[in-house]
Design a protein around this motif. Structure first.
Motif, PDB file in Angstrom:
ATOM      1  N   GLY A  10       0.767  -1.234   0.000  1.00 53.65           N
ATOM      2  CA  GLY A  10       0.000   0.000   0.000  1.00 53.65           C
ATOM      3  C   GLY A  10       0.793   1.277   0.000  1.00 53.65           C
ATOM      4  N   ALA A  11       2.107   1.218  -0.145  1.00 53.81           N
ATOM      5  CA  ALA A  11       2.899   2.453  -0.153  1.00 53.81           C
ATOM      6  C   ALA A  11       2.622   3.246  -1.427  1.00 53.81           C
ATOM      7  CB  ALA A  11       4.380   2.132  -0.054  1.00 53.81           C
ATOM      8  N   PRO A  12       2.360   4.531  -1.307  1.00 50.53           N
ATOM      9  CA  PRO A  12       2.142   5.352  -2.499  1.00 50.53           C
ATOM     10  C   PRO A  12       3.463   5.735  -3.145  1.00 50.53           C
ATOM     11  CG  PRO A  12       2.019   6.719  -0.558  1.00 50.53           C
ATOM     12  CD  PRO A  12       2.240   5.303  -0.067  1.00 50.53           C
ATOM     13  N   GLU A  13       3.399   6.373  -4.287  1.00 50.79           N
ATOM     14  CA  GLU A  13       4.602   6.912  -4.917  1.00 50.79           C
ATOM     15  C   GLU A  13       5.170   8.025  -4.031  1.00 50.79           C
ATOM     16  OE1 GLU A  13       7.692   7.561  -7.526  1.00 50.79           O
ATOM     17  OE2 GLU A  13       6.253   5.895  -7.488  1.00 50.79           O
ATOM     18  N   VAL A  14       6.445   7.933  -3.741  1.00 47.18           N
ATOM     19  CA  VAL A  14       7.098   8.912  -2.871  1.00 47.18           C
ATOM     20  C   VAL A  14       7.659  10.047  -3.719  1.00 47.18           C
ATOM     21  CG1 VAL A  14       9.009   9.277  -1.258  1.00 47.18           C
ATOM     22  CG2 VAL A  14       7.634   7.187  -1.117  1.00 47.18           C
ATOM     23  N   THR A  15       7.455  11.267  -3.256  1.00 44.11           N
ATOM     24  CA  THR A  15       7.973  12.435  -3.960  1.00 44.11           C
ATOM     25  C   THR A  15       8.754  13.308  -2.988  1.00 44.11           C
ATOM     26  OG1 THR A  15       5.930  13.668  -3.554  1.00 44.11           O
ATOM     27  CG2 THR A  15       6.073  12.441  -5.620  1.00 44.11           C
ATOM     28  N   ALA A  16       9.453  14.311  -3.525  1.00 42.67           N
ATOM     29  CA  ALA A  16      10.301  15.178  -2.715  1.00 42.67           C
ATOM     30  C   ALA A  16       9.513  15.818  -1.586  1.00 42.67           C
ATOM     31  CB  ALA A  16      10.942  16.246  -3.599  1.00 42.67           C
ATOM     32  N   GLY A  17      10.061  15.757  -0.395  1.00 45.47           N
ATOM     33  CA  GLY A  17       9.430  16.367   0.761  1.00 45.47           C
ATOM     34  C   GLY A  17       8.530  15.440   1.551  1.00 45.47           C
ATOM     35  N   SER A  98      15.153   2.992 -12.934  1.00 44.22           N
ATOM     36  CA  SER A  98      13.910   2.221 -12.924  1.00 44.22           C
ATOM     37  C   SER A  98      12.950   2.789 -11.889  1.00 44.22           C
ATOM     38  CB  SER A  98      14.192   0.748 -12.609  1.00 44.22           C
ATOM     39  OG  SER A  98      14.751   0.612 -11.317  1.00 44.22           O
ATOM     40  N   ASN A  99      11.660   2.517 -12.089  1.00 46.10           N
ATOM     41  CA  ASN A  99      10.619   3.008 -11.180  1.00 46.10           C
ATOM     42  C   ASN A  99      10.695   4.522 -10.981  1.00 46.10           C
ATOM     43  OD1 ASN A  99       9.367   0.434 -10.555  1.00 46.10           O
ATOM     44  ND2 ASN A  99      11.236  -0.021  -9.404  1.00 46.10           N
ATOM     45  N   VAL A 100      10.982   5.196 -12.072  1.00 45.51           N
ATOM     46  CA  VAL A 100      11.045   6.656 -12.071  1.00 45.51           C
ATOM     47  C   VAL A 100      10.611   7.123 -13.450  1.00 45.51           C
ATOM     48  CG1 VAL A 100      13.453   6.766 -12.834  1.00 45.51           C
ATOM     49  CG2 VAL A 100      12.493   8.624 -11.442  1.00 45.51           C
ATOM     50  N   ALA A 101      10.106   8.351 -13.558  1.00 47.90           N
ATOM     51  CA  ALA A 101       9.623   8.855 -14.837  1.00 47.90           C
ATOM     52  C   ALA A 101      10.709   8.774 -15.898  1.00 47.90           C
ATOM     53  CB  ALA A 101       9.145  10.297 -14.682  1.00 47.90           C
ATOM     54  N   GLY A 187      19.348  -8.147   3.090  1.00 46.03           N
ATOM     55  CA  GLY A 187      18.984  -9.236   2.188  1.00 46.03           C
ATOM     56  C   GLY A 187      17.695  -9.912   2.596  1.00 46.03           C
ATOM     57  N   LEU A 188      17.509 -10.129   3.894  1.00 43.26           N
ATOM     58  CA  LEU A 188      16.269 -10.734   4.377  1.00 43.26           C
ATOM     59  C   LEU A 188      15.073  -9.857   4.041  1.00 43.26           C
ATOM     60  CD1 LEU A 188      14.562 -12.703   6.080  1.00 43.26           C
ATOM     61  CD2 LEU A 188      15.269 -11.414   8.117  1.00 43.26           C
ATOM     62  N   ALA A 189      15.201  -8.554   4.290  1.00 44.85           N
ATOM     63  CA  ALA A 189      14.098  -7.641   4.017  1.00 44.85           C
ATOM     64  C   ALA A 189      13.723  -7.652   2.542  1.00 44.85           C
ATOM     65  CB  ALA A 189      14.472  -6.228   4.456  1.00 44.85           C
ATOM     66  N   GLU A 190      14.743  -7.728   1.663  1.00 41.88           N
ATOM     67  CA  GLU A 190      14.455  -7.696   0.219  1.00 41.88           C
ATOM     68  C   GLU A 190      13.635  -8.910  -0.210  1.00 41.88           C
ATOM     69  OE1 GLU A 190      14.575  -8.009  -3.942  1.00 41.88           O
ATOM     70  OE2 GLU A 190      15.629  -9.429  -2.660  1.00 41.88           O
ATOM     71  N   LEU A 191      13.804 -10.038   0.471  1.00 38.26           N
ATOM     72  CA  LEU A 191      12.990 -11.207   0.149  1.00 38.26           C
ATOM     73  C   LEU A 191      11.512 -10.920   0.370  1.00 38.26           C
ATOM     74  CD1 LEU A 191      15.087 -14.146   1.683  1.00 38.26           C
ATOM     75  CD2 LEU A 191      14.687 -13.686  -0.743  1.00 38.26           C
ATOM     76  N   LYS A 195      11.414  -7.107  -5.770  1.00 37.71           N
ATOM     77  CA  LYS A 195      11.881  -6.028  -6.628  1.00 37.71           C
ATOM     78  C   LYS A 195      10.741  -5.258  -7.289  1.00 37.71           C
ATOM     79  CE  LYS A 195      16.283  -6.221  -6.094  1.00 37.71           C
ATOM     80  NZ  LYS A 195      16.878  -5.167  -5.254  1.00 37.71           N
ATOM     81  N   LEU A 196       9.642  -5.932  -7.546  1.00 37.80           N
ATOM     82  CA  LEU A 196       8.540  -5.298  -8.270  1.00 37.80           C
ATOM     83  C   LEU A 196       7.278  -5.214  -7.424  1.00 37.80           C
ATOM     84  CD1 LEU A 196       9.061  -7.075 -11.729  1.00 37.80           C
ATOM     85  CD2 LEU A 196       9.845  -4.805 -11.052  1.00 37.80           C
ATOM     86  N   GLY A 197       7.416  -5.366  -6.105  1.00 37.85           N
ATOM     87  CA  GLY A 197       6.234  -5.434  -5.251  1.00 37.85           C
ATOM     88  C   GLY A 197       5.737  -4.096  -4.748  1.00 37.85           C
ATOM     89  N   ALA A 198       6.429  -2.989  -5.066  1.00 35.47           N
ATOM     90  CA  ALA A 198       6.045  -1.666  -4.566  1.00 35.47           C
ATOM     91  C   ALA A 198       5.933  -1.683  -3.045  1.00 35.47           C
ATOM     92  CB  ALA A 198       4.739  -1.192  -5.201  1.00 35.47           C
ATOM     93  N   ARG A 199       6.882  -2.360  -2.408  1.00 33.47           N
ATOM     94  CA  ARG A 199       6.924  -2.429  -0.949  1.00 33.47           C
ATOM     95  C   ARG A 199       8.303  -1.935  -0.496  1.00 33.47           C
ATOM     96  NH1 ARG A 199       4.164  -7.207  -2.410  1.00 33.47           N
ATOM     97  NH2 ARG A 199       6.157  -8.332  -2.521  1.00 33.47           N
ATOM     98  N   PRO A 200       8.498  -0.646  -0.400  1.00 30.97           N
ATOM     99  CA  PRO A 200       9.833  -0.108  -0.104  1.00 30.97           C
ATOM    100  C   PRO A 200      10.240  -0.219   1.359  1.00 30.97           C
ATOM    101  CG  PRO A 200       8.262   1.677  -0.309  1.00 30.97           C
ATOM    102  CD  PRO A 200       7.524   0.424  -0.681  1.00 30.97           C
TER     103      PRO A 200
END
Length: 322
Positions: A10-17, A98-101, A187-191, A195-200
């Motif tokens: 559920g994380a939205p796109e993050v922008t400056a600020g 990647s994952n940027v305009a 490494g554990l967190a990345e599992l 990479k494409l889950g939009a879960r930063p």
């Protein structure tokens, strides 16, 4: 023991600020077993940290690579591996497109440890919880295919456990064993993030023993970076040859110099010359040769092993400090 990583959706796109602490806390329950708890480690990708800090820039990776590069480590075709100003060794200086305009690139945070400290302090202020924070990025490994996430920033966390001085179950002394636990947590967190889950974000639970008290941010991930000249693989194989041959253009040594006896042995093994150690104010190694080709090759060998010429008529070398 059990260790688990949870990466909320559920994380939205993050922008400056954007406020990353507010964003993360909004993705977690306020109470219950999945709420943020003392001893948790919050993991966040460097990309969203950079986006929040305004590090998205117009242009390509190639256009921004020179400014983000302290020195080139190796080049192979389109791939350039560099040492960044942070001391990190990464392909394309960690610049991500990647994952940027389209037409933009994301630079690494200016100071990932400082970013981690700010996030830790804000999470403590808002939740009251004492947590560790790790900022991650993706890196390749020497001798291994594929990539894994590593810690490029950290706060409130022991980043490397030292087992030196301990013994194993068989009574063997552990001399240099030091697991880079911050990298293992990354490494554990990345599992869980994918990479494409939009879960930063991810929360790792089960290693509260690594989390430092409030007010103690620890060494940061910078402590995991070897000093310049201290890495056995600081250059690619081709680049190391170029540096040794062009020593006059870049006089910095490769690292700590070998001992005089080792240099004498190398000169004999490679060139067949019988050098000798000269005791003066400082140790010198004298190479008896009148052949310019042998002298040139001796200079290359000496430079690659941390020694520099002090005379040319009677070829002598002295160790230099990296």
């Amino acid at each position: 023991m059990s260790v688990r990583a949870v990466a909320p959706d559920g994380a939205p796109e993050v922008t400056a600020g954007d406020d990353l602490a507010t964003l993360l806390l909004s993705l977690l329950p306020a109470d219950g077993p999945d709420a943020l708890a003392d001893g948790d480690v919050v993991v966040v990708t460097s990309k969203v940290v950079s986006k929040a800090e305004g590090r998205v820039v117009p242009g390509t990776r190639e256009e921004h690579l020179p400014a983000e590069t302290a020195r080139v480590v190796a080049r192979r075709g389109p791939t350039t591996i560099v040492r960044t100003h942070h001391g990190l060794t990464l392909a394309a200086a960690g610049i991500d497109a990647s994952n940027v305009a389209t037409g933009s690139a994301v630079l690494l945070p200016l100071d990932p440890d400082a970013s981690a400290r700010r996030l830790r302090a804000e999470l403590h202020r808002r939740s009251g919880r004492v947590v560790g924070v790790v900022v991650t990025d993706t890196a390749g490994r020497a001798w291994r295919e594929g990539q894994t996430d590593i810690a490029v920033g950290a706060a409130g966390l022991v980043v490397a456990e030292s087992f030196a001085g301990r013994t194993d179950a068989h009574g063997n002394d552990l001399v240099v064993t030091a697991p880079a636990v911050a990298d293992e947590i990354a490494g554990l967190a990345e599992l869980a993030q994918g990479k494409l889950g939009a879960r930063p974000f991810a929360v790792v639970r089960g290693r509260a023993d690594l989390v430092l008290p409030a007010g103690d941010d620890g060494t940061g991930a910078a402590a995991l970076v070897r000093a310049e000249g201290g890495d056995l693989f600081g250059y690619g194989a081709r680049e190391a040859v170029v540096r040794a041959v062009a020593a006059d253009a870049d006089p910095r040594p490769f690292g700590a110099p070998v001992g005089a006896a080792d240099l004498v042995a190398l000169l004999h093994e490679v060139l067949g010359v019988v050098a000798r150690v000269v005791e003066a104010d400082v140790t010198e190694v004298a190479v008896p040769t009148s052949d310019p080709a042998v002298a040139a090759r001796a200079a290359v060998l000496a430079f690659a092993h941390g020694w520099t010429p002090v005379t040319t008529a009677d070829l002598r070398f002295r160790p230099v400090t990296p």
